[in-house]
Design an enzyme around this catalytic site. Structure first.
Site, mmCIF file in Angstrom:
data_model
loop_
_atom_site.group_PDB
_atom_site.id
_atom_site.type_symbol
_atom_site.label_atom_id
_atom_site.label_comp_id
_atom_site.label_asym_id
_atom_site.label_seq_id
_atom_site.Cartn_x
_atom_site.Cartn_y
_atom_site.Cartn_z
ATOM 1 N N ASN A 113 17.107 8.282 3.478
ATOM 2 C CA ASN A 113 18.165 8.284 4.495
ATOM 3 C C ASN A 113 19.501 8.647 3.857
ATOM 4 O OD1 ASN A 113 19.705 7.949 6.769
ATOM 5 N ND2 ASN A 113 19.196 5.795 7.094
ATOM 6 N N GLU A 120 29.725 6.255 5.950
ATOM 7 C CA GLU A 120 29.702 4.815 6.215
ATOM 8 C C GLU A 120 29.607 4.053 4.892
ATOM 9 O OE1 GLU A 120 26.158 3.415 8.400
ATOM 10 O OE2 GLU A 120 25.625 5.518 8.617
ATOM 11 N N SER A 170 16.859 -2.453 15.419
ATOM 12 C CA SER A 170 17.586 -1.190 15.251
ATOM 13 C C SER A 170 16.722 -0.015 15.723
ATOM 14 C CB SER A 170 18.027 -1.004 13.798
ATOM 15 O OG SER A 170 16.939 -0.656 12.962
ATOM 16 N N CYS A 175 25.941 6.601 11.341
ATOM 17 C CA CYS A 175 25.373 7.907 10.989
ATOM 18 C C CYS A 175 25.823 9.012 11.939
ATOM 19 C CB CYS A 175 23.851 7.831 10.975
ATOM 20 S SG CYS A 175 23.219 6.487 9.980
ATOM 21 N N ASP A 225 0.864 -1.181 0.000
ATOM 22 C CA ASP A 225 0.000 0.000 0.000
ATOM 23 C C ASP A 225 0.910 1.244 0.000
ATOM 24 O OD1 ASP A 225 -1.674 2.087 0.624
ATOM 25 O OD2 ASP A 225 -2.630 1.092 2.345
ATOM 26 N N SER A 272 24.221 3.697 14.429
ATOM 27 C CA SER A 272 24.030 2.294 14.810
ATOM 28 C C SER A 272 25.332 1.741 15.362
ATOM 29 C CB SER A 272 23.617 1.466 13.594
ATOM 30 O OG SER A 272 22.358 1.879 13.152
ATOM 31 N N HIS A 312 18.420 12.608 14.162
ATOM 32 C CA HIS A 312 18.844 11.720 13.076
ATOM 33 C C HIS A 312 17.574 11.089 12.486
ATOM 34 C CE1 HIS A 312 20.557 8.642 10.662
ATOM 35 N NE2 HIS A 312 20.044 7.676 11.402
ATOM 36 N N THR A 358 14.245 2.567 2.563
ATOM 37 C CA THR A 358 14.761 3.764 3.246
ATOM 38 C C THR A 358 16.126 4.181 2.702
ATOM 39 O OG1 THR A 358 15.826 2.445 4.974
ATOM 40 C CG2 THR A 358 13.560 3.145 5.399
ATOM 41 N N LYS A 403 8.496 8.308 16.573
ATOM 42 C CA LYS A 403 8.605 7.485 17.796
ATOM 43 C C LYS A 403 9.541 8.155 18.805
ATOM 44 C CE LYS A 403 8.540 3.158 15.083
ATOM 45 N NZ LYS A 403 7.201 2.644 15.134
HETATM 46 C C1 LIG Z 1 20.151 3.013 9.438
HETATM 47 C C2 LIG Z 1 20.329 4.212 10.235
HETATM 48 O O1 LIG Z 1 20.291 5.320 9.724
HETATM 49 C C3 LIG Z 1 20.550 4.077 11.700
HETATM 50 C C4 LIG Z 1 19.232 4.061 12.415
HETATM 51 O O2 LIG Z 1 18.599 5.071 12.564
HETATM 52 S S1 LIG Z 1 18.664 2.556 13.024
HETATM 53 C C5 LIG Z 1 16.926 2.809 13.283
HETATM 54 C C6 LIG Z 1 16.189 2.737 11.974
HETATM 55 N N1 LIG Z 1 16.477 1.509 11.258
HETATM 56 C C7 LIG Z 1 16.590 1.485 9.922
HETATM 57 O O3 LIG Z 1 16.440 2.484 9.254
HETATM 58 C C8 LIG Z 1 16.974 0.141 9.317
HETATM 59 C C9 LIG Z 1 16.589 0.037 7.871
HETATM 60 N N2 LIG Z 1 15.150 -0.057 7.680
HETATM 61 C C10 LIG Z 1 14.447 -1.224 7.875
HETATM 62 O O4 LIG Z 1 15.019 -2.243 8.229
HETATM 63 C C11 LIG Z 1 12.960 -1.192 7.582
HETATM 64 O O5 LIG Z 1 12.697 -0.208 6.620
HETATM 65 C C12 LIG Z 1 12.079 -0.972 8.851
HETATM 66 C C13 LIG Z 1 12.406 -2.044 9.884
HETATM 67 C C14 LIG Z 1 12.346 0.398 9.450
HETATM 68 C C15 LIG Z 1 10.608 -1.067 8.452
HETATM 69 O O6 LIG Z 1 10.457 -2.279 7.806
HETATM 70 P P1 LIG Z 1 9.084 -2.990 7.377
HETATM 71 O O7 LIG Z 1 8.933 -4.199 8.204
HETATM 72 O O8 LIG Z 1 9.110 -3.192 5.910
HETATM 73 O O9 LIG Z 1 7.980 -1.933 7.652
HETATM 74 P P2 LIG Z 1 6.757 -1.985 8.684
HETATM 75 O O10 LIG Z 1 7.295 -1.944 10.082
HETATM 76 O O11 LIG Z 1 5.836 -3.080 8.335
HETATM 77 O O12 LIG Z 1 6.054 -0.608 8.311
HETATM 78 C C16 LIG Z 1 6.693 0.621 8.598
HETATM 79 C C17 LIG Z 1 5.668 1.521 9.267
HETATM 80 O O13 LIG Z 1 4.620 1.782 8.326
HETATM 81 C C18 LIG Z 1 3.350 1.475 8.920
HETATM 82 N N3 LIG Z 1 2.486 1.011 7.843
HETATM 83 C C19 LIG Z 1 2.554 -0.154 7.152
HETATM 84 N N4 LIG Z 1 1.571 -0.192 6.224
HETATM 85 C C20 LIG Z 1 0.881 0.977 6.334
HETATM 86 C C21 LIG Z 1 -0.247 1.523 5.639
HETATM 87 N N5 LIG Z 1 -0.848 0.858 4.646
HETATM 88 N N6 LIG Z 1 -0.694 2.740 6.021
HETATM 89 C C22 LIG Z 1 -0.109 3.432 7.027
HETATM 90 N N7 LIG Z 1 0.970 2.939 7.720
HETATM 91 C C23 LIG Z 1 1.458 1.733 7.371
HETATM 92 C C24 LIG Z 1 3.670 0.396 9.944
HETATM 93 O O14 LIG Z 1 2.648 0.301 10.935
HETATM 94 C C25 LIG Z 1 4.993 0.902 10.485
HETATM 95 O O15 LIG Z 1 4.770 1.970 11.395
HETATM 96 P P3 LIG Z 1 4.942 1.746 12.982
HETATM 97 O O16 LIG Z 1 6.325 1.222 13.194
HETATM 98 O O17 LIG Z 1 4.745 3.110 13.547
HETATM 99 O O18 LIG Z 1 3.895 0.753 13.371
#
Ligand SMILES: CC(=O)CC(=O)SCCNC(=O)CCNC(=O)[C@H](O)C(C)(C)COP(=O)(O)OP(=O)(O)OC[C@H]1O[C@@H](n2cnc3c(N)ncnc32)[C@H](O)[C@@H]1OP(=O)(O)O
Length: 447
Positions: free
Chosen positions: A328, A83, A211, A120, A31, A364, A244, A163, A253
């Protein structure tokens, strides 16, 4: 004490873009609102085939030097935070200095160069290094250039693929700065974590969900550590809170958690008490699990209150403007959040000199750092000079097939078996031209 801080900023975005709700989501069977509402992203920037961390960093640095009327002899130090380095020995700053020496008279022989690594967070640490070097009086009245540059790519199919991003920020660190003065007070939250890492590999190994939790835990510790060296934080003290931003949903969050922490035992908590009750205190619960459950309930209620929403919309939402458009940028991410805040203040014609930002960086592995910055006379002209809107508008919009090719072009081990043509024409910028006899990457300035 003479003020030290950021005197000028320049941004360079990768010249391609991927439309996340329009192009990425349908291919993934998602979606589109997962991207726009959940993660909070509209587009990601990508590097064209002739771009990489060196070209983007050098182009940002050249823009900064030209605007500030600087020559190589004026600069005492060049530090790069990344990085995405492709060389385990020779720092990216030497490649960038080599680029710049192609277009300026004079050279950077006298300049101290280095490369900083802590995921980062490294850009903020490089600013610290420059700050300390100036404060120690070792700079001989010369400023430092700090460059943050990354191609934030994930393996195809990894959840992180949503991302991605690519771009660079160059910042001039100097005495009597024109953008912001840095505070001496800092707070840290730091622990050995295995949530996101690249052990001798190009694309990260990521435990995405963990993470997110690690980010929040280190931020809370950094906030507590910051409060231990300053007075308790008052919400009213900060005009904006740039975090960040791996994706805006992450900041949503973190901001809620920070707000709950900061308002505890204050008039803000009391004024919410009639509507959602007071915050749960651990000693009121039999065990930790029950306490955490109660906290989650309080947070769910808190985020719906007008009081919280008003603070978020004023102090945090405006910091996410660029991130939504570019994805990102790893080491640059908190620095484009700061710029987004300054751009918002400009749009609102805010009387901004002397106001304070609470800047929350994160890397991280994992470490968070929090400090304050005070806006300086001259910020307006510096922000007005940025041409990032024009750069964003000029990006080439990739189709899905083109995105797959671009990802492969930038993957070290991918063998396409064919040339991929560039999507944009270089115009007054540094470009990657190929490899030299020792496998070094080579660059030219394209007029
Ligand atoms: C990497 C860095 O730069 C260092 C850091 O900051 S670490 C912290 C952040 N980590 C990262 O960025 C790691 C890389 N990213 C990832 O691994 C992934 O993108 C992620 C884990 C962040 C999300 O992965 P995902 O499993 O595909 O997404 P998912 O959790 O299902 O959905 C993302 C959000 O969209 C929401 N969402 C999903 N479908 C939706 C829809 N149809 N409508 C509205 N919202 C929706 C989910 O509820 C979720 O929000 P919440 O966490 O608030 O509940």
């Amino acid at each position: 004490m003479t003020a030290v801080g950021i005197d000028g900023i320049e941004i360079w975005t990768g010249k391609l873009k991927l439309d996340l709700p329009g192009t990425f989501a349908p291919e993934k069977g998602d979606d589109p609102e997962k991207y726009t509402k959940g993660l909070g992203l509209t587009n990601s920037s990508f590097p064209d085939v002739y771009e990489d961390i060196v070209t983007m960093g050098a182009n940002a640095a050249k823009g900064l030097m030209d605007r500030k009327g600087l020559e190589p002899e004026d600069i005492g130090r060049i530090d790069v935070a990344t990085e995405s380095a492709f060389d385990h020995s020779k720092p990216v700053s030497t490649y960038i200095a080599g680029c710049l020496e192609q277009v300026y008279d004079g050279d950077f022989t006298h300049a101290n160069k280095g490369e900083r690594k802590f995921a980062c967070l490294a850009g903020t640490q490089a600013i610290d290094d420059a700050y300390n070097w100036i404060r120690a009086g070792r700079n001989r009245d010369r400023p430092a250039i700090v460059i943050t540059t990354d191609t934030a790519l994930y393996a195809r199919g990894d959840p992180g693929e949503a991302t991605q991003g690519a771009g660079a920020v160059a910042m001039l660190i100097d005495e009597d700065p024109s953008v912001v003065e840095l505070s001496t007070d800092q707070g840290y939250g730091s622990k050995d974590e295995t949530d996101f890492l690249k052990p001798n590999q190009q694309f990260p190994s990521v435990d995405g969900k963990r993470s997110v939790q690690v980010y929040l835990s280190r931020m809370r510790e950094a906030l507590e550590d910051y409060e231990s060296v300053t007075d308790d934080i008052e919400l009213e003290d900060f005009a904006y809170a740039p975090f960040h931003t791996p994706f805006p949903g992450m900041v949503r969050k973190a901001a809620l958690l920070a707000y709950r922490h900061v308002i505890r035992d204050t008039a803000h908590e009391e004024s919410l008490a009639d509507e959602i009750g007071r915050q749960p205190r651990e000693d009121e619960y039999d065990d930790r699990e029950a306490y955490e459950e109660a906290i989650r309930g309080y947070m769910d209620d808190l985020k719906t209150t007008e009081q919280y929403q008003t603070w978020y919309d004023t102090a945090v939402e405006p910091t996410l403007g660029l991130s939504r458009e570019v994805g990102n940028w790893y080491t640059s991410s908190v620095h484009i959040a700061r710029v987004s805040a300054l751009r918002d203040a400009l749009t609102r014609d805010r009387d901004f000199v002397g106001e304070t930002l609470l800047v929350a960086s994160y890397g991280s592995g994992a470490q968070a750092e929090i400090h304050a910055e005070t806006v300086r006379e001259g910020w307006q002209a510096e922000v007005e000079a940025l041409d990032i809107d024009a750069q964003l508008d000029a990006r080439y919009d990739l189709s899905w097939d083109e995105y797959e090719d671009v990802h492969d072009v930038h993957e070290y081990d991918a063998d396409l078996g064919r040339e991929v043509e560039e999507f944009t024409q270089p115009d007054g910028e540094f470009v990657f031209t190929g490899w030299g006899r020792m496998n070094e990457r080579q660059y030219e300035y394209a007029e």
